[in-house]
Design a protein around this motif. Structure first.
Motif, mmCIF file in Angstrom:
data_model
loop_
_atom_site.group_PDB
_atom_site.id
_atom_site.type_symbol
_atom_site.label_atom_id
_atom_site.label_comp_id
_atom_site.label_asym_id
_atom_site.label_seq_id
_atom_site.Cartn_x
_atom_site.Cartn_y
_atom_site.Cartn_z
ATOM 1 N N GLU A 113 0.833 -1.210 0.000
ATOM 2 C CA GLU A 113 0.000 0.000 0.000
ATOM 3 C C GLU A 113 0.869 1.262 0.000
ATOM 4 O O GLU A 113 0.533 2.243 -0.673
ATOM 5 N N ARG A 114 1.966 1.233 0.757
ATOM 6 C CA ARG A 114 2.865 2.391 0.768
ATOM 7 C C ARG A 114 3.480 2.602 -0.609
ATOM 8 O O ARG A 114 3.550 3.725 -1.120
ATOM 9 N N LEU A 115 3.916 1.504 -1.229
ATOM 10 C CA LEU A 115 4.510 1.610 -2.567
ATOM 11 C C LEU A 115 3.466 2.050 -3.600
ATOM 12 O O LEU A 115 3.766 2.881 -4.474
ATOM 13 N N GLN A 116 2.254 1.531 -3.509
ATOM 14 C CA GLN A 116 1.197 1.948 -4.435
ATOM 15 C C GLN A 116 0.885 3.439 -4.272
ATOM 16 O O GLN A 116 0.663 4.144 -5.256
ATOM 17 N N ARG A 117 0.882 3.903 -3.044
ATOM 18 C CA ARG A 117 0.643 5.329 -2.784
ATOM 19 C C ARG A 117 1.733 6.169 -3.450
ATOM 20 O O ARG A 117 1.452 7.185 -4.082
ATOM 21 N N TRP A 118 2.983 5.755 -3.311
ATOM 22 C CA TRP A 118 4.106 6.469 -3.925
ATOM 23 C C TRP A 118 3.936 6.484 -5.442
ATOM 24 O O TRP A 118 4.105 7.529 -6.083
ATOM 25 N N ALA A 119 3.572 5.350 -6.022
ATOM 26 C CA ALA A 119 3.370 5.272 -7.472
ATOM 27 C C ALA A 119 2.246 6.213 -7.912
ATOM 28 O O ALA A 119 2.364 6.901 -8.935
ATOM 29 N N HIS A 169 18.233 0.980 -6.134
ATOM 30 C CA HIS A 169 19.066 1.308 -7.293
ATOM 31 C C HIS A 169 18.210 1.406 -8.549
ATOM 32 O O HIS A 169 18.335 2.352 -9.326
ATOM 33 N N GLN A 170 17.303 0.474 -8.732
ATOM 34 C CA GLN A 170 16.430 0.482 -9.900
ATOM 35 C C GLN A 170 15.503 1.694 -9.913
ATOM 36 O O GLN A 170 15.140 2.185 -10.977
ATOM 37 N N LEU A 171 15.135 2.181 -8.741
ATOM 38 C CA LEU A 171 14.149 3.263 -8.658
ATOM 39 C C LEU A 171 14.743 4.663 -8.715
ATOM 40 O O LEU A 171 14.111 5.568 -9.259
ATOM 41 N N VAL A 172 15.934 4.855 -8.143
ATOM 42 C CA VAL A 172 16.409 6.236 -7.999
ATOM 43 C C VAL A 172 17.804 6.514 -8.534
ATOM 44 O O VAL A 172 18.263 7.655 -8.492
ATOM 45 N N CYS A 173 18.515 5.508 -9.036
ATOM 46 C CA CYS A 173 19.903 5.716 -9.447
ATOM 47 C C CYS A 173 19.994 6.302 -10.859
ATOM 48 O O CYS A 173 19.142 6.055 -11.719
ATOM 49 N N SER A 174 21.060 7.025 -11.091
ATOM 50 C CA SER A 174 21.302 7.661 -12.388
ATOM 51 C C SER A 174 21.754 6.674 -13.459
ATOM 52 O O SER A 174 21.768 7.016 -14.643
ATOM 53 N N CYS A 175 22.104 5.464 -13.087
ATOM 54 C CA CYS A 175 22.655 4.482 -14.042
ATOM 55 C C CYS A 175 21.726 4.189 -15.208
ATOM 56 O O CYS A 175 22.182 3.969 -16.327
ATOM 57 N N TYR A 176 20.433 4.137 -14.952
ATOM 58 C CA TYR A 176 19.481 3.713 -15.976
ATOM 59 C C TYR A 176 19.011 4.843 -16.881
ATOM 60 O O TYR A 176 18.777 4.626 -18.069
ATOM 61 N N THR A 177 18.833 6.033 -16.328
ATOM 62 C CA THR A 177 18.180 7.105 -17.099
ATOM 63 C C THR A 177 19.007 8.377 -17.209
ATOM 64 O O THR A 177 18.573 9.319 -17.850
ATOM 65 N N GLY A 178 20.124 8.419 -16.558
ATOM 66 C CA GLY A 178 20.901 9.652 -16.547
ATOM 67 C C GLY A 178 20.524 10.519 -15.364
ATOM 68 O O GLY A 178 19.995 10.030 -14.366
ATOM 69 N N GLU A 179 20.766 11.810 -15.506
ATOM 70 C CA GLU A 179 20.566 12.720 -14.384
ATOM 71 C C GLU A 179 19.112 12.938 -13.997
ATOM 72 O O GLU A 179 18.801 13.272 -12.858
ATOM 73 N N THR A 180 18.196 12.740 -14.952
ATOM 74 C CA THR A 180 16.770 12.897 -14.660
ATOM 75 C C THR A 180 15.987 11.714 -15.220
ATOM 76 O O THR A 180 16.464 10.986 -16.092
ATOM 77 N N ALA A 200 7.105 5.612 -11.512
ATOM 78 C CA ALA A 200 5.856 5.022 -11.014
ATOM 79 C C ALA A 200 5.713 3.581 -11.501
ATOM 80 O O ALA A 200 5.339 2.691 -10.723
ATOM 81 N N GLU A 201 6.018 3.332 -12.769
ATOM 82 C CA GLU A 201 5.952 1.964 -13.310
ATOM 83 C C GLU A 201 6.920 1.046 -12.575
ATOM 84 O O GLU A 201 6.581 -0.096 -12.249
ATOM 85 N N CYS A 202 8.117 1.536 -12.316
ATOM 86 C CA CYS A 202 9.122 0.735 -11.603
ATOM 87 C C CYS A 202 8.701 0.461 -10.166
ATOM 88 O O CYS A 202 8.900 -0.651 -9.657
ATOM 89 N N VAL A 203 8.121 1.448 -9.519
ATOM 90 C CA VAL A 203 7.649 1.266 -8.141
ATOM 91 C C VAL A 203 6.559 0.203 -8.106
ATOM 92 O O VAL A 203 6.560 -0.675 -7.236
ATOM 93 N N ARG A 204 5.648 0.250 -9.060
ATOM 94 C CA ARG A 204 4.585 -0.763 -9.113
ATOM 95 C C ARG A 204 5.160 -2.161 -9.337
ATOM 96 O O ARG A 204 4.691 -3.136 -8.762
ATOM 97 N N ALA A 205 6.161 -2.262 -10.181
ATOM 98 C CA ALA A 205 6.788 -3.563 -10.436
ATOM 99 C C ALA A 205 7.439 -4.108 -9.165
ATOM 100 O O ALA A 205 7.349 -5.300 -8.877
ATOM 101 N N VAL A 206 8.061 -3.232 -8.396
ATOM 102 C CA VAL A 206 8.703 -3.644 -7.138
ATOM 103 C C VAL A 206 7.642 -4.036 -6.104
ATOM 104 O O VAL A 206 7.861 -4.931 -5.294
ATOM 105 N N ALA A 207 6.485 -3.383 -6.156
ATOM 106 C CA ALA A 207 5.429 -3.630 -5.167
ATOM 107 C C ALA A 207 4.783 -4.998 -5.331
ATOM 108 O O ALA A 207 4.275 -5.561 -4.362
ATOM 109 N N GLU A 208 4.811 -5.535 -6.551
ATOM 110 C CA GLU A 208 4.183 -6.833 -6.784
ATOM 111 C C GLU A 208 5.010 -7.928 -6.115
ATOM 112 O O GLU A 208 6.208 -8.016 -6.337
ATOM 113 N N PRO A 209 4.350 -8.743 -5.328
ATOM 114 C CA PRO A 209 5.101 -9.821 -4.681
ATOM 115 C C PRO A 209 5.630 -10.798 -5.732
ATOM 116 O O PRO A 209 4.972 -11.041 -6.740
#
Length: 148
Positions: A28-34, A103-114, A121-130
């Motif tokens: 629920e916390r992750l869904q709220r963030w998404a 790392h998958q949600l907030v690191c610069s490695c995947y998308t650059g500086e922004t 949101a899509e990544c957060v939802r993917a992480v939220a799924e058991p």
């Protein structure tokens, strides 16, 4: 004003138990963030620089203005639920995430500086799924190999 116990108030007033806030689950916390991130899906958010290469003490205190973590911290409900600040370590604790997930949600490695808010949101939802249970994975493998 005289102090009354809950039991006493329930006897003289219509006190509804369902009005009390319940503690949100991890999902629920992750869904709220998404949901918060999806409110402005095209907004560019700042990422954190190479989180995996930072010493743990540095990584845990990392934060950046305009980050996905700040979006979560700006929410009154998530703060009421116990989110204390917008640092990497606090988000990891509050959302019950691993360093790999963070790392998958907030690191610069995947998308650059922004990164687009909607992408996070899509990544957060993917992480939220058991993850699937071992039994369901075995059953799926059985059906896949049975068709071959």
């Amino acid at each position: 004003m005289k102090h009354q116990s809950r039991e006493r108030l329930m006897g003289i007033a219509d006190v509804r138990e369902d009005m009390r806030e319940h503690a949100l689950t991890r999902e629920e916390r992750l869904q709220r963030w998404a949901e918060l991130l999806d409110q402005t899906p095209d907004q560019r958010l700042n990422t954190l620089f190479e989180t995996e290469f930072q010493p743990i003490s540095t990584r845990d205190s990392m934060r950046r203005e305009g980050s996905p973590l700040e979006v979560a911290f700006d929410d009154v409900l998530l703060r009421k639920q116990g989110l204390k600040d917008d640092s990497y370590g606090e988000a990891k604790r509050f959302f019950e995430l691993s360093d790999l997930e963070m790392h998958q949600l907030v690191c610069s490695c995947y998308t650059g500086e922004t990164v687009r808010s909607g992408t996070v949101a899509e990544c957060v939802r993917a992480v939220a799924e058991p993850p699937p249970s071992p039994w369901s994975m075995l059953l799926n493998a059985f059906f896949i190999f049975r068709r071959s």
